[in-house]
Design an enzyme around this catalytic site. Structure first.
Site, PDB file in Angstrom:
ATOM      1  CG  ASP A 193     -33.141  20.106   2.509  1.00  0.00           C
ATOM      2  OD1 ASP A 193     -31.990  19.611   2.553  1.00  0.00           O
ATOM      3  OD2 ASP A 193     -34.414  19.597   2.276  1.00  0.00           O
ATOM      4  CB  THR A 240     -34.923  12.727  -2.567  1.00  0.00           C
ATOM      5  OG1 THR A 240     -35.582  13.886  -2.851  1.00  0.00           O
ATOM      6  CG2 THR A 240     -35.676  11.829  -1.582  1.00  0.00           C
TER       7      THR A 240
HETATM    8  C1  RB5 Z   1     -36.406  16.894   4.163  1.00  0.00           C
HETATM    9  O1  RB5 Z   1     -36.656  16.032   5.100  1.00  0.00           O
HETATM   10  C2  RB5 Z   1     -36.746  16.044   2.606  1.00  0.00           C
HETATM   11  O2  RB5 Z   1     -37.825  15.948   2.399  1.00  0.00           O
HETATM   12  C3  RB5 Z   1     -35.833  16.905   1.611  1.00  0.00           C
HETATM   13  O3  RB5 Z   1     -34.618  16.888   1.941  1.00  0.00           O
HETATM   14  C4  RB5 Z   1     -35.857  16.409   0.273  1.00  0.00           C
HETATM   15  O4  RB5 Z   1     -35.547  15.070   0.238  1.00  0.00           O
HETATM   16  C5  RB5 Z   1     -37.441  16.646  -0.407  1.00  0.00           C
HETATM   17  O5  RB5 Z   1     -37.480  16.105  -1.617  1.00  0.00           O
END
Ligand code: RB5
Length: 148
Positions: A8, A68
């Site tokens: 992401d 994460t």
């Molecule tokens: C995005 O801000 C964050 O929530 C995503 O990258 C991830 O850590 C979700 O588990």
């Protein structure tokens, strides 16, 4: 060997660095399923893309990275046949292959730095599944998936 990689917005730079690292050191083809933009996106979309590529055999293994590693791994594990573990250090990465026969690796760009991420990836890519009693346990996981 073809590796699918997805991410992401939290992990664009780390994704590119890991992709370059794998291509330079292993000569594997790394197929990019992630976003290349820092615009906020939804991690399940990218976890699913890589997971479907692994499950269909389009790629051999998958690596997914979000902030994460948690959300994107949870999404990937919803696809049948996927075993994706979040690994923040090399020991867990080794065991996720040796004992759990994980076909996808996840980690967090906000958790691990580049050098540690490379060590995790190197360990994961070079560890074989041990089979034996571990195959029975992986089969039990598959049984749960079949029961729905
Ligand atoms: C995005 O801000 C964050 O929530 C995503 O990258 C991830 O850590 C979700 O588990």
């Amino acid at each position: 060997m073809r590796i699918g990689i997805g991410n992401d917005h939290a992990a664009v730079e780390l994704k590119n660095q890991i992709k370059d690292h794998i291509e330079a050191n292993y000569g594997y083809e790394v197929v990019n399923f992630g976003t290349d933009s820092s615009e906020s996106v939804d991690y399940p979309v990218y976890g699913e893309k890589v997971a479907r590529a692994v499950a269909s055999g389009d790629v051999d293994l998958g690596i997914v990275i979000c902030g994460t590693g948690l959300g994107i791994s949870l999404a990937a594990n919803k696809v049948k046949g996927i075993r994706c573990c979040v690994c923040s250090e090399p020991y867990t990465a080794r065991m996720s292959r040796a004992h759990n026969d994980c076909n996808m690796l996840a980690f967090g760009a906000r958790v691990v730095g580049l050098d540690l991420a490379k060590m995790i990836v190197d360990t994961w890519l070079t560890t074989e599944f041990e089979g034996g009693r571990h195959q029975r346990r992986v089969d039990l996981i598959k049984d749960i998936e079949e029961k729905g």
